[in-house]
Write an enzyme that holds these catalytic residues in place. Structure first.
Site, PDB file in Angstrom:
ATOM      1  N   ARG A 146     -18.599  -7.582 -14.037  1.00 39.33           N
ATOM      2  CA  ARG A 146     -18.072  -8.749 -14.738  1.00 39.33           C
ATOM      3  C   ARG A 146     -19.147  -9.830 -14.821  1.00 39.33           C
ATOM      4  O   ARG A 146     -19.970  -9.974 -13.919  1.00 39.33           O
ATOM      5  CB  ARG A 146     -16.844  -9.309 -14.007  1.00 39.33           C
ATOM      6  CG  ARG A 146     -15.611  -8.440 -14.097  1.00 39.33           C
ATOM      7  CD  ARG A 146     -14.439  -9.101 -13.391  1.00 39.33           C
ATOM      8  NE  ARG A 146     -14.669  -9.211 -11.946  1.00 39.33           N
ATOM      9  CZ  ARG A 146     -13.865  -9.881 -11.118  1.00 39.33           C
ATOM     10  NH1 ARG A 146     -12.804 -10.516 -11.590  1.00 39.33           N
ATOM     11  NH2 ARG A 146     -14.123  -9.922  -9.822  1.00 39.33           N
ATOM     12  N   ASP A 147     -19.113 -10.597 -15.895  1.00 32.25           N
ATOM     13  CA  ASP A 147     -20.028 -11.731 -16.025  1.00 32.25           C
ATOM     14  C   ASP A 147     -19.675 -12.784 -14.976  1.00 32.25           C
ATOM     15  O   ASP A 147     -18.521 -12.946 -14.601  1.00 32.25           O
ATOM     16  CB  ASP A 147     -19.936 -12.324 -17.430  1.00 32.25           C
ATOM     17  CG  ASP A 147     -21.180 -13.106 -17.796  1.00 32.25           C
ATOM     18  OD1 ASP A 147     -22.072 -13.258 -16.926  1.00 32.25           O
ATOM     19  OD2 ASP A 147     -21.265 -13.582 -18.938  1.00 32.25           O
ATOM     20  N   ARG A 148     -20.702 -13.495 -14.502  1.00 33.98           N
ATOM     21  CA  ARG A 148     -20.496 -14.503 -13.464  1.00 33.98           C
ATOM     22  C   ARG A 148     -21.699 -15.426 -13.414  1.00 33.98           C
ATOM     23  O   ARG A 148     -22.727 -15.156 -14.049  1.00 33.98           O
ATOM     24  CB  ARG A 148     -20.295 -13.840 -12.097  1.00 33.98           C
ATOM     25  CG  ARG A 148     -21.526 -13.046 -11.652  1.00 33.98           C
ATOM     26  CD  ARG A 148     -21.210 -12.135 -10.500  1.00 33.98           C
ATOM     27  NE  ARG A 148     -20.320 -11.071 -10.911  1.00 33.98           N
ATOM     28  CZ  ARG A 148     -19.474 -10.461 -10.089  1.00 33.98           C
ATOM     29  NH1 ARG A 148     -19.401 -10.826  -8.821  1.00 33.98           N
ATOM     30  NH2 ARG A 148     -18.704  -9.489 -10.527  1.00 33.98           N
ATOM     31  N   TYR A 154      -9.851   5.517  -9.332  1.00 40.72           N
ATOM     32  CA  TYR A 154      -9.601   5.401  -7.900  1.00 40.72           C
ATOM     33  C   TYR A 154      -9.132   3.999  -7.513  1.00 40.72           C
ATOM     34  O   TYR A 154      -8.928   3.704  -6.329  1.00 40.72           O
ATOM     35  CB  TYR A 154     -10.855   5.784  -7.102  1.00 40.72           C
ATOM     36  CG  TYR A 154     -12.022   4.835  -7.265  1.00 40.72           C
ATOM     37  CD1 TYR A 154     -12.231   3.802  -6.353  1.00 40.72           C
ATOM     38  CD2 TYR A 154     -12.915   4.972  -8.319  1.00 40.72           C
ATOM     39  CE1 TYR A 154     -13.293   2.931  -6.500  1.00 40.72           C
ATOM     40  CE2 TYR A 154     -13.978   4.107  -8.471  1.00 40.72           C
ATOM     41  CZ  TYR A 154     -14.159   3.088  -7.555  1.00 40.72           C
ATOM     42  OH  TYR A 154     -15.221   2.212  -7.703  1.00 40.72           O
ATOM     43  N   VAL A 160      -8.830   8.655  -1.350  1.00 41.43           N
ATOM     44  CA  VAL A 160      -9.533   9.304  -0.252  1.00 41.43           C
ATOM     45  C   VAL A 160      -8.608   9.535   0.943  1.00 41.43           C
ATOM     46  O   VAL A 160      -8.789  10.512   1.684  1.00 41.43           O
ATOM     47  CB  VAL A 160     -10.781   8.492   0.156  1.00 41.43           C
ATOM     48  CG1 VAL A 160     -10.415   7.221   0.893  1.00 41.43           C
ATOM     49  CG2 VAL A 160     -11.739   9.349   0.971  1.00 41.43           C
ATOM     50  N   TYR A 170       0.841  -1.194   0.000  1.00 46.29           N
ATOM     51  CA  TYR A 170       0.000   0.000   0.000  1.00 46.29           C
ATOM     52  C   TYR A 170       0.878   1.246   0.000  1.00 46.29           C
ATOM     53  O   TYR A 170       2.053   1.210   0.378  1.00 46.29           O
ATOM     54  CB  TYR A 170      -0.913  -0.012   1.229  1.00 46.29           C
ATOM     55  CG  TYR A 170      -2.124   0.878   1.113  1.00 46.29           C
ATOM     56  CD1 TYR A 170      -3.052   0.707   0.093  1.00 46.29           C
ATOM     57  CD2 TYR A 170      -2.354   1.892   2.038  1.00 46.29           C
ATOM     58  CE1 TYR A 170      -4.165   1.517  -0.007  1.00 46.29           C
ATOM     59  CE2 TYR A 170      -3.467   2.704   1.948  1.00 46.29           C
ATOM     60  CZ  TYR A 170      -4.366   2.515   0.919  1.00 46.29           C
ATOM     61  OH  TYR A 170      -5.472   3.325   0.820  1.00 46.29           O
ATOM     62  N   LYS A 199     -19.028  -8.453   2.785  1.00 47.49           N
ATOM     63  CA  LYS A 199     -17.973  -7.805   3.562  1.00 47.49           C
ATOM     64  C   LYS A 199     -17.744  -8.576   4.862  1.00 47.49           C
ATOM     65  O   LYS A 199     -18.689  -8.973   5.537  1.00 47.49           O
ATOM     66  CB  LYS A 199     -18.376  -6.364   3.870  1.00 47.49           C
ATOM     67  CG  LYS A 199     -17.416  -5.590   4.746  1.00 47.49           C
ATOM     68  CD  LYS A 199     -16.180  -5.201   4.001  1.00 47.49           C
ATOM     69  CE  LYS A 199     -16.454  -4.146   2.964  1.00 47.49           C
ATOM     70  NZ  LYS A 199     -15.227  -3.720   2.266  1.00 47.49           N
ATOM     71  N   GLY A 236     -17.625  -2.212  -2.808  1.00 45.34           N
ATOM     72  CA  GLY A 236     -18.144  -1.361  -1.744  1.00 45.34           C
ATOM     73  C   GLY A 236     -18.335   0.071  -2.188  1.00 45.34           C
ATOM     74  O   GLY A 236     -19.362   0.699  -1.896  1.00 45.34           O
TER      75      GLY A 236
END
Length: 350
Positions: free
Chosen positions: A190-192, A259, A286, A68, A345, A169
């Site tokens: 995305r296809d799934r 982002y 952010v 990160y 989540k 999210g």
């Protein structure tokens, strides 16, 4: 900086807590350990917080891995987001008192713990009459969505935006905040295997149009714009081909904000989009936004959190589906948080 980490000695004046500690970077399941840690009573401008709940976000994983952009000093406690209740304040603390709910606004503080000591200016109060899961997940993804919709284009009711990673999210928060503002959303996923249930879930949140990456590339996309204007704003969290395709549908003079980069592919921009469509390209993080505002206009951070909590209270912003697990079950939560297409989540309950 997380102010309470004391791993090896316990002075008489310290207090016991537990936290998920890593002493080196690596895969979370390999380097995180649930340890007893010691925290001190708060100094003059500090606050002792009993954590209630803290989610596991991709940025948390990246921070433990050492990839990160912002890394705390090691050893460190994991977690960047969460909600807690104030149990003790320093004598110069004026913006909160024991019993208040608070959320962190700085990254790298270490929220995967039972208690911690934070500086007063790293916390913002939130109302205690909203769901714990909503408060625990308000300070990262919803804040990102709020700023994406506020800072790059002047959007009015009836305007359109387009976004990829719409079931993330941030994507879910974008849908709900945009809906509350009367803004039409085109949402790329995305296809799934469970596509139909995903589409229904996003529509239940207020999504106007949900399309797959494959549909985004088809000529039939022009039919969609018979019913809504071309988007002024494109929100990119994927990169690669998805970015190029969204740019094709952006209105003249529109803006694309990146982002995230889930595909790990570069953002590729056709020269024609820059010359003939005059599109603007921006990036947004952010964490950096909060860092800058904390020094220049902290009230803007407070207002953003207050606005988001008001949407939660009114049922216009619901947290993503979640699985809540006790802190002791962190291994299962970490494993599930990194499982592809598992959209729930993971929230640690302290």
């Amino acid at each position: 900086m997380w102010l309470g980490l004391r791993l090896f000695h316990r002075p008489f004046s310290s207090l016991a807590a537990r936290g998920l500690v890593y002493e080196k970077h690596g895969e979370p399941l390999q380097v995180l350990r649930l340890k007893n840690v010691n925290i001190t009573h708060p100094a003059d401008n500090e606050v002792r917080v009993k954590m209630l709940a803290a989610p596991i976000n991709p940025s948390d994983i990246n921070m433990v891995q050492g990839t990160y952009a912002l890394l705390p000093q090691l050893p460190a406690v994991g977690g960047n987001e969460g909600v807690g209740v104030v149990v003790e304040i320093g004598r110069h603390v004026s913006s909160m008192r024991p019993g208040d709910w608070v959320v962190p606004v700085d990254a790298g503080l270490g929220t995967w713990c039972t208690e911690a000591v934070f500086s007063e200016d790293s916390l913002v109060r939130v109302p205690s009459d909203i769901p714990v899961a909503g408060a625990a997940t308000v300070s990262v993804n919803p804040c990102t969505a709020y700023r994406l919709l506020s800072d790059f284009e002047t959007l009015r009711p009836g305007d359109t935006i387009i976004q990829n990673a719409s079931n993330s999210g941030v994507g879910q928060a974008v849908i709900q905040i945009a809906t509350s503002l009367g803004i039409t959303t085109i949402n790329v996923v995305r296809d799934r295997e469970d596509l139909s249930s995903l589409i229904q879930r996003l529509r239940d949140l207020g999504a106007d149009h949900v399309i797959t990456e494959e549909q985004l590339r088809k000529p039939e996309m022009k039919d969609l714009f018979k019913n809504c204007p071309r988007p002024r704003l494109a929100l990119n969290c994927v990169g690669g081909k998805s970015t190029t395709e969204m740019l094709r549908h952006l209105d003249y003079g529109g803006t694309m904000v990146t982002y995230g980069g889930m595909s790990k592919q570069p953002v590729t921009v056709p020269v024609s989009a820059l010359i003939f469509k005059n599109v603007k390209l921006c990036g947004f993080w952010v964490t950096q936004w909060k860092k800058e505002r904390a020094q220049t206009d902290r009230e803007e951070i407070v207002k953003m959190i207050r606005d988001l909590c008001d949407l939660i209270r009114r049922g216009k912003l619901v947290p993503p589906p979640s699985t809540q697990r006790p802190l002791e079950d962190f291994s299962r939560a970490l494993q599930d948080s990194q499982t592809p297409f598992l959209s729930r989540k993971q929230i640690l309950i302290m």
